[in-house]
Design an enzyme around this catalytic site. Sequence first.
Site, PDB file in Angstrom:
ATOM      1  N   PHE A  35       1.541  59.085  56.857  1.00  0.00           N
ATOM      2  CA  PHE A  35       2.875  58.560  57.221  1.00  0.00           C
ATOM      3  C   PHE A  35       3.988  59.564  57.018  1.00  0.00           C
ATOM      4  CE2 PHE A  35       1.588  54.338  58.198  1.00  0.00           C
ATOM      5  CZ  PHE A  35       0.425  54.165  57.474  1.00  0.00           C
ATOM      6  N   HIS A 119      -2.684  46.540  50.931  1.00  0.00           N
ATOM      7  CA  HIS A 119      -1.770  46.355  52.070  1.00  0.00           C
ATOM      8  C   HIS A 119      -2.455  45.681  53.241  1.00  0.00           C
ATOM      9  CE1 HIS A 119       0.883  49.809  50.390  1.00  0.00           C
ATOM     10  NE2 HIS A 119       1.122  48.656  49.799  1.00  0.00           N
TER      11      HIS A 119
HETATM   12  P1  NAD Z   1      11.003  47.004  49.512  1.00  0.00           P
HETATM   13  O1  NAD Z   1      12.141  47.749  48.901  1.00  0.00           O
HETATM   14  O2  NAD Z   1      11.243  45.660  50.062  1.00  0.00           O
HETATM   15  O3  NAD Z   1       9.770  46.934  48.476  1.00  0.00           O
HETATM   16  C1  NAD Z   1      10.081  46.841  47.128  1.00  0.00           C
HETATM   17  C2  NAD Z   1       9.722  45.428  46.799  1.00  0.00           C
HETATM   18  O4  NAD Z   1       8.339  45.234  46.871  1.00  0.00           O
HETATM   19  C3  NAD Z   1      10.021  45.048  45.407  1.00  0.00           C
HETATM   20  O5  NAD Z   1      11.365  44.791  45.203  1.00  0.00           O
HETATM   21  C4  NAD Z   1       9.161  43.813  45.241  1.00  0.00           C
HETATM   22  O6  NAD Z   1       9.936  42.645  45.411  1.00  0.00           O
HETATM   23  C5  NAD Z   1       8.194  43.889  46.426  1.00  0.00           C
HETATM   24  N1  NAD Z   1       6.851  43.582  46.104  1.00  0.00           N
HETATM   25  C6  NAD Z   1       5.944  43.438  47.063  1.00  0.00           C
HETATM   26  N2  NAD Z   1       4.823  43.023  46.543  1.00  0.00           N
HETATM   27  C7  NAD Z   1       4.994  42.949  45.205  1.00  0.00           C
HETATM   28  C8  NAD Z   1       4.165  42.560  44.123  1.00  0.00           C
HETATM   29  N3  NAD Z   1       2.918  42.106  44.348  1.00  0.00           N
HETATM   30  N4  NAD Z   1       4.641  42.598  42.869  1.00  0.00           N
HETATM   31  C9  NAD Z   1       5.902  43.009  42.669  1.00  0.00           C
HETATM   32  N5  NAD Z   1       6.752  43.356  43.653  1.00  0.00           N
HETATM   33  C10 NAD Z   1       6.279  43.302  44.905  1.00  0.00           C
HETATM   34  O7  NAD Z   1      10.364  47.841  50.662  1.00  0.00           O
HETATM   35  P2  NAD Z   1      10.011  49.385  50.530  1.00  0.00           P
HETATM   36  O8  NAD Z   1      10.264  49.912  49.150  1.00  0.00           O
HETATM   37  O9  NAD Z   1      10.618  50.079  51.667  1.00  0.00           O
HETATM   38  O10 NAD Z   1       8.433  49.372  50.754  1.00  0.00           O
HETATM   39  C11 NAD Z   1       7.682  48.792  49.760  1.00  0.00           C
HETATM   40  C12 NAD Z   1       7.364  47.422  50.298  1.00  0.00           C
HETATM   41  O11 NAD Z   1       6.717  47.638  51.562  1.00  0.00           O
HETATM   42  C13 NAD Z   1       6.476  46.654  49.428  1.00  0.00           C
HETATM   43  O12 NAD Z   1       6.771  45.301  49.564  1.00  0.00           O
HETATM   44  C14 NAD Z   1       5.113  46.938  50.043  1.00  0.00           C
HETATM   45  O13 NAD Z   1       4.234  45.860  49.829  1.00  0.00           O
HETATM   46  C15 NAD Z   1       5.421  47.060  51.492  1.00  0.00           C
HETATM   47  N6  NAD Z   1       4.515  47.974  52.221  1.00  0.00           N
HETATM   48  C16 NAD Z   1       4.559  48.005  53.574  1.00  0.00           C
HETATM   49  C17 NAD Z   1       3.731  48.847  54.232  1.00  0.00           C
HETATM   50  C18 NAD Z   1       3.708  48.989  55.727  1.00  0.00           C
HETATM   51  O14 NAD Z   1       2.824  49.657  56.277  1.00  0.00           O
HETATM   52  N7  NAD Z   1       4.646  48.423  56.384  1.00  0.00           N
HETATM   53  C19 NAD Z   1       2.822  49.589  53.546  1.00  0.00           C
HETATM   54  C20 NAD Z   1       2.860  49.563  52.189  1.00  0.00           C
HETATM   55  C21 NAD Z   1       3.711  48.745  51.517  1.00  0.00           C
HETATM   56  N1  APR Z   2      -6.365  65.308  51.490  1.00  0.00           N
HETATM   57  C1  APR Z   2      -5.503  65.090  50.456  1.00  0.00           C
HETATM   58  N2  APR Z   2      -4.215  64.694  50.628  1.00  0.00           N
HETATM   59  C2  APR Z   2      -3.802  64.518  51.901  1.00  0.00           C
HETATM   60  C3  APR Z   2      -4.628  64.737  53.023  1.00  0.00           C
HETATM   61  C4  APR Z   2      -5.965  65.159  52.769  1.00  0.00           C
HETATM   62  N3  APR Z   2      -6.841  65.397  53.755  1.00  0.00           N
HETATM   63  N4  APR Z   2      -3.912  64.490  54.150  1.00  0.00           N
HETATM   64  C5  APR Z   2      -2.677  64.124  53.737  1.00  0.00           C
HETATM   65  N5  APR Z   2      -2.594  64.157  52.395  1.00  0.00           N
HETATM   66  C6  APR Z   2      -1.480  63.784  51.533  1.00  0.00           C
HETATM   67  C7  APR Z   2      -0.129  64.103  52.102  1.00  0.00           C
HETATM   68  O1  APR Z   2       0.279  65.400  51.682  1.00  0.00           O
HETATM   69  C8  APR Z   2       0.739  63.002  51.470  1.00  0.00           C
HETATM   70  O2  APR Z   2       1.279  63.436  50.227  1.00  0.00           O
HETATM   71  O3  APR Z   2      -1.542  62.383  51.406  1.00  0.00           O
HETATM   72  C9  APR Z   2      -0.238  61.853  51.198  1.00  0.00           C
HETATM   73  C10 APR Z   2      -0.039  60.675  52.143  1.00  0.00           C
HETATM   74  O4  APR Z   2       1.202  60.083  51.805  1.00  0.00           O
HETATM   75  P1  APR Z   2       1.855  59.045  52.821  1.00  0.00           P
HETATM   76  O5  APR Z   2       1.825  59.588  54.192  1.00  0.00           O
HETATM   77  O6  APR Z   2       3.176  58.645  52.214  1.00  0.00           O
HETATM   78  O7  APR Z   2       0.871  57.776  52.803  1.00  0.00           O
HETATM   79  P2  APR Z   2       0.743  56.699  51.648  1.00  0.00           P
HETATM   80  O8  APR Z   2       1.091  57.264  50.306  1.00  0.00           O
HETATM   81  O9  APR Z   2      -0.567  56.055  51.789  1.00  0.00           O
HETATM   82  O10 APR Z   2       1.902  55.617  52.047  1.00  0.00           O
HETATM   83  C11 APR Z   2       1.963  54.405  51.274  1.00  0.00           C
HETATM   84  O11 APR Z   2       3.538  53.519  52.875  1.00  0.00           O
HETATM   85  O12 APR Z   2       4.390  53.111  54.958  1.00  0.00           O
HETATM   86  C12 APR Z   2       3.495  52.724  54.031  1.00  0.00           C
HETATM   87  O13 APR Z   2       1.713  51.646  55.149  1.00  0.00           O
HETATM   88  C13 APR Z   2       2.074  52.826  54.511  1.00  0.00           C
HETATM   89  O14 APR Z   2       0.423  52.027  52.929  1.00  0.00           O
HETATM   90  C14 APR Z   2       1.265  53.108  53.272  1.00  0.00           C
HETATM   91  C15 APR Z   2       2.313  53.291  52.204  1.00  0.00           C
END
Ligand code: NAD
Ligand code: APR
Length: 243
Positions: A35, A119
Amino acid sequence: MESDIHQLAGWIQEAGSTVVLTGAGMSTESGVPDFRSREGFWKRVDPQQVATVSALEEDYETFHRFYRLRVRGVERVHPHIGHEVLTHWEHQGRIYGIATQNVDRLHQRAGSRQVWELHGNLMQFHCYDCKEPAERSRFLEKDACLSCGGRLRPGIVLFGEWLPEAVWVEAMEAVQQAELLLIIGTSLEVYPVNQMPTLCRGKSVLINAAETQMDHQLDLMIRGKAGQVLKQVEQALNKEGEG
Ligand code: NAD
Ligand code: APR
Ligand code: ZN
Protein backbone atom coordinates in the site's frame (compact mmCIF):
# COMPACT_ATOMS: atom_id res chain seq x y z
CA MET A 1 22.61 -9.64 8.13
CA GLU A 2 24.15 -13.12 8.54
CA SER A 3 24.38 -12.75 12.31
CA ASP A 4 20.84 -11.31 12.43
CA ILE A 5 19.59 -14.42 10.61
CA HIS A 6 21.30 -16.65 13.16
CA GLN A 7 20.11 -14.48 16.04
CA LEU A 8 16.49 -14.86 14.84
CA ALA A 9 16.93 -18.62 14.26
CA GLY A 10 18.22 -18.93 17.83
CA TRP A 11 15.29 -16.97 19.27
CA ILE A 12 12.77 -19.10 17.34
CA GLN A 13 14.53 -22.25 18.57
CA GLU A 14 14.40 -21.06 22.22
CA ALA A 15 10.93 -19.51 22.24
CA GLY A 16 8.17 -21.58 23.81
CA SER A 17 5.61 -19.72 21.73
CA THR A 18 6.19 -17.61 18.62
CA VAL A 19 3.38 -15.64 16.96
CA VAL A 20 3.76 -14.08 13.51
CA LEU A 21 2.21 -10.76 12.37
CA THR A 22 2.19 -10.11 8.63
CA GLY A 23 1.29 -7.22 6.36
CA ALA A 24 1.16 -6.51 2.64
CA GLY A 25 4.94 -6.90 2.31
CA MET A 26 4.40 -10.62 2.88
CA SER A 27 2.45 -10.80 -0.39
CA THR A 28 4.45 -8.61 -2.78
CA GLU A 29 6.73 -11.50 -3.82
CA SER A 30 3.55 -13.25 -4.93
CA GLY A 31 2.74 -10.26 -7.13
CA VAL A 32 0.23 -8.48 -4.85
CA PRO A 33 1.14 -4.78 -4.49
CA ASP A 34 1.45 -3.37 -0.98
CA PHE A 35 0.00 0.00 0.00
CA ARG A 36 2.65 2.53 1.02
CA SER A 37 5.73 1.57 -0.99
CA ARG A 38 6.53 3.25 -4.32
CA GLU A 39 4.35 0.81 -6.27
CA GLY A 40 1.75 0.54 -3.50
CA PHE A 41 -2.01 0.87 -3.99
CA TRP A 42 -2.19 4.12 -2.03
CA LYS A 43 0.39 5.68 -4.34
CA ARG A 44 -2.13 5.30 -7.20
CA VAL A 45 -5.49 5.57 -5.43
CA ASP A 46 -6.57 7.73 -2.48
CA PRO A 47 -7.74 5.22 0.18
CA GLN A 48 -10.36 7.74 1.34
CA GLN A 49 -11.95 7.45 -2.13
CA VAL A 50 -12.21 3.65 -2.12
CA ALA A 51 -11.45 2.04 1.27
CA THR A 52 -13.92 3.80 3.56
CA VAL A 53 -17.61 3.36 4.38
CA SER A 54 -18.36 6.85 3.03
CA ALA A 55 -16.72 5.83 -0.29
CA LEU A 56 -19.09 2.84 -0.47
CA GLU A 57 -22.11 4.99 0.42
CA GLU A 58 -21.33 8.02 -1.73
CA ASP A 59 -19.60 6.50 -4.77
CA TYR A 60 -20.45 2.79 -4.95
CA GLU A 61 -19.30 2.68 -8.60
CA THR A 62 -15.71 3.65 -7.70
CA PHE A 63 -15.74 1.49 -4.56
CA HIS A 64 -16.95 -1.52 -6.53
CA ARG A 65 -14.50 -1.03 -9.42
CA PHE A 66 -11.54 -0.92 -7.00
CA TYR A 67 -12.54 -4.04 -5.04
CA ARG A 68 -13.61 -6.01 -8.13
CA LEU A 69 -10.05 -5.49 -9.46
CA ARG A 70 -8.58 -6.57 -6.12
CA VAL A 71 -10.78 -9.69 -5.91
CA ARG A 72 -9.73 -10.74 -9.41
CA GLY A 73 -6.10 -9.86 -8.64
CA VAL A 74 -5.74 -12.08 -5.59
CA GLU A 75 -7.36 -15.02 -7.39
CA ARG A 76 -4.52 -15.06 -9.92
CA VAL A 77 -1.58 -15.21 -7.48
CA HIS A 78 0.08 -18.02 -5.51
CA PRO A 79 1.92 -18.35 -2.18
CA HIS A 80 5.71 -17.93 -2.31
CA ILE A 81 8.55 -19.66 -0.43
CA GLY A 82 8.05 -17.39 2.58
CA HIS A 83 4.44 -18.55 3.03
CA GLU A 84 5.62 -22.16 2.72
CA VAL A 85 8.33 -21.68 5.38
CA LEU A 86 5.72 -20.33 7.83
CA THR A 87 3.54 -23.38 7.09
CA HIS A 88 6.51 -25.71 7.78
CA TRP A 89 7.14 -23.90 11.10
CA GLU A 90 3.52 -24.29 12.16
CA HIS A 91 3.63 -28.02 11.36
CA GLN A 92 6.94 -28.32 13.30
CA GLY A 93 5.38 -26.51 16.29
CA ARG A 94 7.84 -23.60 15.94
CA ILE A 95 5.04 -21.01 15.54
CA TYR A 96 1.61 -20.94 17.17
CA GLY A 97 -0.23 -18.90 14.55
CA ILE A 98 -0.25 -15.97 12.13
CA ALA A 99 -2.11 -12.69 12.67
CA THR A 100 -2.39 -11.10 9.24
CA GLN A 101 -3.56 -7.73 7.93
CA ASN A 102 -3.69 -9.28 4.46
CA VAL A 103 -6.96 -10.14 2.78
CA ASP A 104 -5.59 -12.46 0.06
CA ARG A 105 -5.66 -15.79 2.00
CA LEU A 106 -2.17 -16.68 0.73
CA HIS A 107 -1.23 -18.03 4.20
CA GLN A 108 -4.15 -20.47 4.16
CA ARG A 109 -3.46 -21.42 0.54
CA ALA A 110 0.12 -22.30 1.56
CA GLY A 111 -1.31 -24.61 4.27
CA SER A 112 -1.21 -22.44 7.42
CA ARG A 113 -4.08 -23.41 9.73
CA GLN A 114 -4.12 -20.92 12.63
CA VAL A 115 -4.54 -17.62 10.79
CA TRP A 116 -6.27 -14.60 12.36
CA GLU A 117 -7.57 -12.38 9.53
CA LEU A 118 -7.54 -9.03 11.30
CA HIS A 119 -8.82 -7.16 8.25
CA GLY A 120 -11.09 -9.85 6.81
CA ASN A 121 -10.62 -11.27 3.33
CA LEU A 122 -11.59 -10.76 -0.32
CA MET A 123 -13.20 -14.19 -0.72
CA GLN A 124 -16.41 -13.62 1.27
CA PHE A 125 -19.14 -11.13 0.34
CA HIS A 126 -22.24 -9.71 1.99
CA CYS A 127 -24.83 -6.99 1.61
CA TYR A 128 -23.75 -3.66 3.14
CA ASP A 129 -27.38 -2.76 3.87
CA CYS A 130 -28.84 -5.96 5.38
CA LYS A 131 -25.63 -8.00 6.07
CA GLU A 132 -27.04 -11.01 4.14
CA PRO A 133 -24.21 -13.20 2.74
CA ALA A 134 -23.85 -12.90 -1.06
CA GLU A 135 -22.29 -14.96 -3.86
CA ARG A 136 -18.91 -13.89 -5.28
CA SER A 137 -20.39 -13.91 -8.81
CA ARG A 138 -23.17 -11.53 -7.78
CA PHE A 139 -20.61 -9.12 -6.31
CA LEU A 140 -18.41 -9.30 -9.45
CA GLU A 141 -21.44 -8.66 -11.66
CA LYS A 142 -22.42 -5.72 -9.43
CA ASP A 143 -25.81 -7.33 -8.83
CA ALA A 144 -28.06 -6.06 -6.07
CA CYS A 145 -28.63 -7.97 -2.83
CA LEU A 146 -31.27 -10.70 -3.40
CA SER A 147 -32.86 -10.00 -0.02
CA CYS A 148 -33.13 -6.23 0.06
CA GLY A 149 -31.77 -4.86 -3.23
CA GLY A 150 -28.85 -3.31 -1.35
CA ARG A 151 -25.14 -2.89 -2.22
CA LEU A 152 -22.80 -5.90 -2.08
CA ARG A 153 -19.27 -5.61 -0.60
CA PRO A 154 -16.30 -7.88 0.19
CA GLY A 155 -15.79 -8.97 3.81
CA ILE A 156 -12.80 -6.72 4.46
CA VAL A 157 -12.34 -4.04 7.15
CA LEU A 158 -12.67 -0.54 5.76
CA PHE A 159 -10.88 2.46 7.27
CA GLY A 160 -12.67 3.54 10.39
CA GLU A 161 -14.49 0.22 10.75
CA TRP A 162 -13.87 -2.00 13.75
CA LEU A 163 -11.84 -5.17 13.38
CA PRO A 164 -13.78 -8.43 13.81
CA GLU A 165 -13.87 -8.37 17.61
CA ALA A 166 -13.49 -12.10 18.34
CA VAL A 167 -10.56 -12.42 15.89
CA TRP A 168 -8.93 -9.32 17.35
CA VAL A 169 -9.25 -10.52 20.95
CA GLU A 170 -7.94 -14.01 20.16
CA ALA A 171 -4.97 -12.66 18.20
CA MET A 172 -4.19 -10.12 20.91
CA GLU A 173 -4.19 -12.83 23.59
CA ALA A 174 -1.84 -14.97 21.50
CA VAL A 175 0.53 -12.00 21.02
CA GLN A 176 0.45 -11.12 24.73
CA GLN A 177 1.33 -14.72 25.65
CA ALA A 178 4.04 -15.10 23.00
CA GLU A 179 7.74 -15.16 23.91
CA LEU A 180 8.56 -14.01 20.38
CA LEU A 181 6.56 -11.83 17.95
CA LEU A 182 7.89 -12.13 14.39
CA ILE A 183 6.59 -9.18 12.32
CA ILE A 184 6.91 -9.46 8.54
CA GLY A 185 6.22 -7.00 5.72
CA THR A 186 4.26 -4.21 7.37
CA SER A 187 4.82 -0.47 7.79
CA LEU A 188 3.05 -0.67 11.19
CA GLU A 189 1.18 2.51 10.30
CA VAL A 190 -2.37 1.33 10.82
CA TYR A 191 -4.17 1.31 14.15
CA PRO A 192 -4.97 -0.86 16.10
CA VAL A 193 -2.69 -3.55 14.61
CA ASN A 194 0.36 -1.31 15.07
CA GLN A 195 -0.14 -1.57 18.84
CA MET A 196 0.64 -5.30 18.82
CA PRO A 197 4.46 -5.04 19.05
CA THR A 198 4.22 -3.02 22.26
CA LEU A 199 1.80 -5.53 23.82
CA CYS A 200 4.02 -8.57 23.34
CA ARG A 201 5.70 -9.53 26.63
CA GLY A 202 8.52 -11.25 24.80
CA LYS A 203 10.93 -10.17 22.08
CA SER A 204 9.78 -8.56 18.82
CA VAL A 205 11.59 -8.95 15.50
CA LEU A 206 10.76 -7.19 12.22
CA ILE A 207 11.63 -8.47 8.74
CA ASN A 208 10.85 -5.56 6.41
CA ALA A 209 12.15 -4.02 3.18
CA ALA A 210 12.04 -0.49 4.61
CA GLU A 211 12.30 1.38 7.92
CA THR A 212 9.16 1.81 10.01
CA GLN A 213 8.10 4.34 12.62
CA MET A 214 8.39 1.60 15.25
CA ASP A 215 11.89 0.26 14.49
CA HIS A 216 13.31 1.79 17.68
CA GLN A 217 10.78 -0.11 19.84
CA LEU A 218 11.74 -3.54 18.45
CA ASP A 219 14.48 -5.94 19.58
CA LEU A 220 15.78 -6.77 16.09
CA MET A 221 15.16 -5.42 12.57
CA ILE A 222 16.20 -7.45 9.53
CA ARG A 223 16.12 -5.34 6.36
CA GLY A 224 15.26 -7.58 3.43
CA LYS A 225 12.64 -9.45 1.43
CA ALA A 226 10.30 -11.70 3.38
CA GLY A 227 10.67 -14.79 1.17
CA GLN A 228 14.45 -14.61 0.97
CA VAL A 229 14.98 -13.91 4.68
CA LEU A 230 12.53 -16.61 5.82
CA LYS A 231 14.30 -19.14 3.58
CA GLN A 232 17.68 -18.21 5.12
CA VAL A 233 16.29 -18.50 8.66
CA GLU A 234 14.85 -21.92 7.84
CA GLN A 235 18.26 -23.01 6.50
CA ALA A 236 19.92 -21.79 9.71
CA LEU A 237 17.36 -23.68 11.81
CA ASN A 238 17.81 -26.87 9.82
CA LYS A 239 21.60 -26.58 10.18
CA GLU A 240 21.22 -26.16 13.97
CA GLY A 241 18.99 -29.22 13.91
CA GLU A 242 21.74 -31.24 12.21
CA GLY A 243 24.41 -29.84 14.54
P1 NAD B 1 -9.27 5.31 12.04
O1 NAD B 1 -8.54 6.52 12.51
O2 NAD B 1 -10.74 5.33 12.00
O3 NAD B 1 -8.78 4.02 12.88
C1 NAD B 1 -8.45 4.22 14.21
C2 NAD B 1 -9.59 3.58 14.94
O4 NAD B 1 -9.59 2.20 14.76
C3 NAD B 1 -9.51 3.71 16.40
O5 NAD B 1 -9.88 4.97 16.85
C4 NAD B 1 -10.46 2.63 16.85
O6 NAD B 1 -11.72 3.18 17.18
C5 NAD B 1 -10.66 1.77 15.60
N1 NAD B 1 -10.63 0.38 15.83
C6 NAD B 1 -10.96 -0.47 14.87
N2 NAD B 1 -10.99 -1.68 15.35
C7 NAD B 1 -10.62 -1.62 16.65
C8 NAD B 1 -10.48 -2.58 17.68
N3 NAD B 1 -10.79 -3.87 17.46
N4 NAD B 1 -10.09 -2.19 18.90
C9 NAD B 1 -9.83 -0.89 19.12
N5 NAD B 1 -9.97 0.08 18.19
C10 NAD B 1 -10.39 -0.31 16.97
O7 NAD B 1 -8.79 4.92 10.61
P2 NAD B 1 -7.26 4.85 10.18
O8 NAD B 1 -6.34 5.10 11.33
O9 NAD B 1 -7.10 5.65 8.96
O10 NAD B 1 -7.11 3.31 9.77
C11 NAD B 1 -7.19 2.40 10.80
C12 NAD B 1 -8.60 1.87 10.71
O11 NAD B 1 -8.74 1.36 9.37
C13 NAD B 1 -8.88 0.80 11.66
O12 NAD B 1 -10.22 0.85 12.02
C14 NAD B 1 -8.62 -0.44 10.82
O13 NAD B 1 -9.41 -1.51 11.27
C15 NAD B 1 -9.05 -0.02 9.47
N6 NAD B 1 -8.32 -0.69 8.37
C16 NAD B 1 -8.77 -0.55 7.10
C17 NAD B 1 -8.09 -1.16 6.10
C18 NAD B 1 -8.47 -1.06 4.65
O14 NAD B 1 -7.91 -1.76 3.81
N7 NAD B 1 -9.37 -0.20 4.34
C19 NAD B 1 -7.03 -1.96 6.38
C20 NAD B 1 -6.59 -2.02 7.67
C21 NAD B 1 -7.24 -1.38 8.67
N1 APR C 1 9.63 -8.19 1.98
C1 APR C 1 9.65 -7.46 3.13
N2 APR C 1 9.03 -6.26 3.26
C2 APR C 1 8.37 -5.80 2.18
C3 APR C 1 8.31 -6.49 0.95
C4 APR C 1 8.99 -7.74 0.88
N3 APR C 1 9.00 -8.49 -0.23
N4 APR C 1 7.58 -5.76 0.07
C5 APR C 1 7.20 -4.65 0.73
N5 APR C 1 7.68 -4.65 1.99
C6 APR C 1 7.46 -3.68 3.06
C7 APR C 1 7.36 -2.26 2.59
O1 APR C 1 8.64 -1.65 2.61
C8 APR C 1 6.42 -1.66 3.65
O2 APR C 1 7.18 -1.13 4.74
O3 APR C 1 6.22 -4.01 3.63
C9 APR C 1 5.60 -2.85 4.16
C10 APR C 1 4.16 -2.81 3.69
O4 APR C 1 3.54 -1.72 4.36
P1 APR C 1 2.12 -1.21 3.83
O5 APR C 1 2.16 -1.04 2.36
O6 APR C 1 1.76 -0.03 4.70
O7 APR C 1 1.11 -2.41 4.14
P2 APR C 1 0.53 -2.81 5.56
O8 APR C 1 1.46 -2.45 6.67
O9 APR C 1 0.08 -4.20 5.47
O10 APR C 1 -0.79 -1.85 5.69
C11 APR C 1 -1.65 -2.06 6.82
O11 APR C 1 -3.27 -0.58 5.81
O12 APR C 1 -4.49 0.32 4.10
C12 APR C 1 -4.39 -0.69 4.98
O13 APR C 1 -5.51 -2.56 4.07
C13 APR C 1 -4.25 -2.03 4.32
O14 APR C 1 -4.19 -3.90 5.86
C14 APR C 1 -3.44 -2.85 5.29
C15 APR C 1 -3.06 -1.86 6.36
ZN1 ZN D 1 -29.43 -6.79 1.53
